[in-house]
Scaffold this motif. Structure first.
Motif, PDB file in Angstrom:
ATOM      1  N   LEU A   1     -78.729 -12.173  17.885  1.00  0.00           N
ATOM      2  CA  LEU A   1     -79.950 -12.920  18.210  1.00  0.00           C
ATOM      3  C   LEU A   1     -80.377 -13.814  17.048  1.00  0.00           C
ATOM      4  N   THR A   2     -80.247 -13.317  15.830  1.00  0.00           N
ATOM      5  CA  THR A   2     -80.613 -14.113  14.669  1.00  0.00           C
ATOM      6  C   THR A   2     -79.756 -15.366  14.588  1.00  0.00           C
ATOM      7  N   SER A   3     -78.479 -15.212  14.891  1.00  0.00           N
ATOM      8  CA  SER A   3     -77.582 -16.364  14.869  1.00  0.00           C
ATOM      9  C   SER A   3     -77.912 -17.346  15.991  1.00  0.00           C
ATOM     10  N   ILE A   4     -78.183 -16.841  17.179  1.00  0.00           N
ATOM     11  CA  ILE A   4     -78.489 -17.714  18.320  1.00  0.00           C
ATOM     12  C   ILE A   4     -79.773 -18.494  18.081  1.00  0.00           C
ATOM     13  N   GLY A   5     -80.801 -17.818  17.593  1.00  0.00           N
ATOM     14  CA  GLY A   5     -82.102 -18.471  17.452  1.00  0.00           C
ATOM     15  C   GLY A   5     -82.355 -19.107  16.104  1.00  0.00           C
ATOM     16  N   GLY A   6     -81.452 -18.905  15.154  1.00  0.00           N
ATOM     17  CA  GLY A   6     -81.711 -19.366  13.793  1.00  0.00           C
ATOM     18  C   GLY A   6     -81.131 -20.709  13.443  1.00  0.00           C
TER      19      GLY A   6
END
Length: 710
Positions: free
Chosen positions: A85-90
């Protein structure tokens, strides 16, 4: 769990490999009780739904379900989902107004819009991460701080939570993650930076744990690189010594999950192997952060690396080697002592350290000279001709002969480093390698720097070339041998070279012919028997083959009657840039004898193709000595494309006093600390060598301009 997943029309959505109808299975796999199934599902998410960082409509549709999985304490490996999620939203757009500037028909509009929607969707549900900082699973606690710092819409609230959590957290790596997240908030939010930098400075002095102090010091340097204390080197080395003497070596970990054939699984295993047996493997990332902040403070960075290389802890020495790889690739400096100490690691009993040292040294070329004695020692003493020892004793179990030669002995990296350093002690070792088994192609391409002593390799190279089958793999197998034969002037191998030249199969035939013709050109008059082949191939439809044939014919006979027309036909209008470059370069190699070709070269000075201009200008100078026409073109190319500077500097060195107007350009290059070809996040095996070659050529140019050696 995963309520509503069947209500999504996944088949109408897409990912990297087409319709996303397989995504529900991946999401369910993330919640599986089987660790192998979870890892396979995670690999699928990264491989298709979030392929190379991309965000598709199916990625957006996954976000609510991923947030639901993260919130469920019954789901295992939630830390991995938090990272996803951090990678997708970051992914942050370069500019807040980027979407406004892109039209709806712009091909970049949809990806940019997806990134923005992903960030907004995860930010809307980011409160789920607040509770994860105190989760029972340490892997979840390890990943939650970065997610909060990157995705939560209330950074001040997050900052307070992270600092409070630090007072009760006991897991070392989680505490470091909390500090790293605090630094990330400071970098992303200028309004919070001053107070955060002050707090990090306080923590770097007040914390009892030396690892925490090092983390705070690294993050403070990252957030305020212009205010790094002058005593940073002794402070860091002191902290590393404290960590070494207080950290406890972990017990060998029992595998918790079966191995999978996924990229995720392979990466996990590599990380586990890297950390195995090390009491504080996390220091590497802290030091990498610090080195990034120090940037062009090369002397401080070298001092830190030297201190690590002298540490009793092999892990710190290994970290120093990998960190130095990034430093030496980007920045010029005095690395002699660093290289010598890296060479000393080649005799260490820890195989990972030896591997790191050899890998580092083989990219240094001439800069590897201070490690030459250590490289020879690694390869074996008494390596002279006829010694019967040195590279490996094929009579011993596990020797080079028993294991299939240099390529499998584990020492070919050391031999490559020695050869690239130009040390002639590599010659008998390379001869032994050629006798015993397969040889890395890079070793053969290193023969051009070994000087006249490499002539002893010619019979072995000849035999190897005679054994190469004339099949579709001919180019890959023969080209390195042909190069090496040309480098050692092995004219006695003419029959074998002709066999390859005449017998090349259709697959990559032009490449084989070009390589063979270049070798024949290096043979010079010794290749006269091949003159009919050269004349025939000058009519080739391949410019690379035709120009190589012309160059070889000139070297063999010294008659330009046929050579000049054959080369000039590739300088006519309408010929491609690469073909014009090949012809110009061949004329430049011929030199003043090709002066009659100067009119054919002049139109290339005005080409739209930079490399055509560079090759034409250099060739024009070499055939006619016309500095007035060539020099302005070369200097313009120097400024336009830094990758042209080696070629330009080589020509300036030849021009000598005639290039006096370029003195300031050359001096400026010599005063730069950053390598001319440095690229962030990317590197080539020859980058350092090419930059050092540029510096050598610039010094030679200045010396010939009568300014003295720089």
């Amino acid at each position: 769990m995963l309520t509503g997943i069947e209500e999504v029309d996944w088949a109408s959505l897409g990912h990297a490999y087409g319709p996303a109808d397989d995504v529900p299975e991946l999401l369910r796999g993330l919640a599986s009780a089987d660790p192998a199934e979870r890892e396979t599902a995670l690999d699928g998410m990264y491989g298709a739904v979030h392929h190379q960082g991309d965000v598709y409509d199916s990625t957006l549709a996954c976000i609510p379900f991923l947030l639901e999985l993260v919130a469920d304490p019954a789901v295992q490996d939630r830390g991995c989902i938090v990272e996803l999620l951090t990678s997708i939203g970051g992914i942050e757009l370069d500019d807040d107004d980027e979407l406004d500037e892109l039209g709806a028909d712009d091909e970049e509009f949809i990806p940019a819009a997806n990134y923005a929607m992903a960030a907004a969707a995860i930010a809307a549900g980011a409160d789920v991460f607040l509770g994860l900082v105190s989760d029972r699973d340490p892997e979840v606690r390890l990943t939650a701080p970065c997610a909060l710092a990157s995705l939560h819409p209330e950074p001040a609230r997050v900052l307070t939570l992270l600092r409070e959590r630090l007072t009760v957290e006991r897991d070392t790596e989680v505490r470091l993650a909390l500090v790293a997240a605090v630094g990330r908030i400071a970098l992303r939010h200028a309004s919070l930076r001053t107070e955060t930098v002050d707090w990090l400075g306080w923590l770097a002095r007040a914390a009892q744990d030396p690892g925490l102090r090092l983390a705070a010091l690294a993050q403070r340097a990252r957030c305020a690189p212009g205010d790094i204390p002058d005593d940073v080197v002794p402070r860091v080395t002191g902290l590393l010594e404290e960590i070494r003497t207080t950290a406890h070596r972990p017990e060998p970990a029992t595998p918790e999950r079966p191995a999978t054939s996924t990229l995720i699984g392979q990466f996990r295993e590599l990380l586990e192997e890297h950390a195995a047996g090390r009491p504080a493997p996390w220091t590497e990332e802290l030091l990498r952060t610090l080195h990034t902040a120090l940037d062009d403070r090369v002397d401080d960075r070298i001092a830190l690396i030297l201190a690590q290389l002298r540490s009793p802890d092999w892990g710190q020495r290994s970290d120093a080697i990998w960190l130095c790889g990034g430093l030496i690739r980007i920045w010029r400096g005095r690395y002699e002592e660093v290289v010598r100490l890296v060479g000393a690691q080649l005799q260490d009993p820890e195989p990972r350290l030896r591997e790191a040292a050899a890998s580092f040294l083989e990219r240094l070329f001439e800069l590897g000279a201070p490690a030459a004695d250590a490289l020879v020692a690694r390869l074996g003493s008494g390596a002279g001709p006829g010694s019967g020892r040195g590279f490996g004793d094929s009579r011993r179990p596990g020797g080079a002969g028993a294991r299939g030669g240099v390529g499998r002995s584990g020492r070919d990296g050391a031999l490559l480093a020695l050869a690239r350093a130009g040390d002639t002690r590599a010659v008998p070792l390379l001869a032994r390698a050629l006798e015993e088994g397969e040889v890395r192609r890079e070793l053969l391409y290193a023969t051009d720097g070994l000087g006249p002593s490499a002539a002893m390799l010619a019979p072995l190279l000849r035999r190897r070339l005679s054994e190469v089958e004339l099949d579709e793999r001919l180019h890959d197998r023969a080209a390195p041998l042909l190069f090496a034969l040309g480098a050692v002037r092995g004219g006695q191998a003419l029959p074998e070279v002709l066999r390859v030249l005449r017998g090349a199969p259709p697959n990559r035939r032009d490449g084989v012919r070009e390589a063979a013709l270049r070798t024949l050109a290096a043979f010079g008059p010794a290749a006269r028997e091949a003159v009919p082949d050269m004349r025939r191939l000058m009519a080739s439809e391949s410019a690379a083959v035709a120009t190589a044939a012309a160059r070889a014919l000139w070297a063999a006979e010294g008659d330009l009657a046929e050579v000049l027309p054959a080369l000039e036909r590739w300088l006519r209008p309408g010929v491609s840039g690469a073909d014009r470059c090949a012809a110009a370069q061949a004329l430049g190699e011929i030199g003043p004898a090709a002066a009659a070709a100067a009119p054919a070269l002049r139109p290339g000075l005005a080409s739209r193709d930079l490399w055509v201009r560079v090759r034409s200008a250099a060739a024009l100078w070499r055939v006619s000595g016309d500095t007035a026409a060539a020099l302005p073109v070369l200097l313009a190319a120097w400024e336009e494309n830094r990758h042209a500077r080696v070629d330009v500097a080589e020509c300036l060195a030849e021009m000598g006093p005639a290039a006096a107007s370029a003195q300031l350009v050359v001096l400026t290059e010599l005063t730069r600390r950053r390598r001319h070809n440095a690229r962030e996040g990317a590197s080539g095996s020859h980058d350092v060598h090419l930059d050092e070659k540029l510096l050598t050529l610039c010094r030679a140019a200045l010396a010939r301009m009568e300014l003295g050696v720089f």
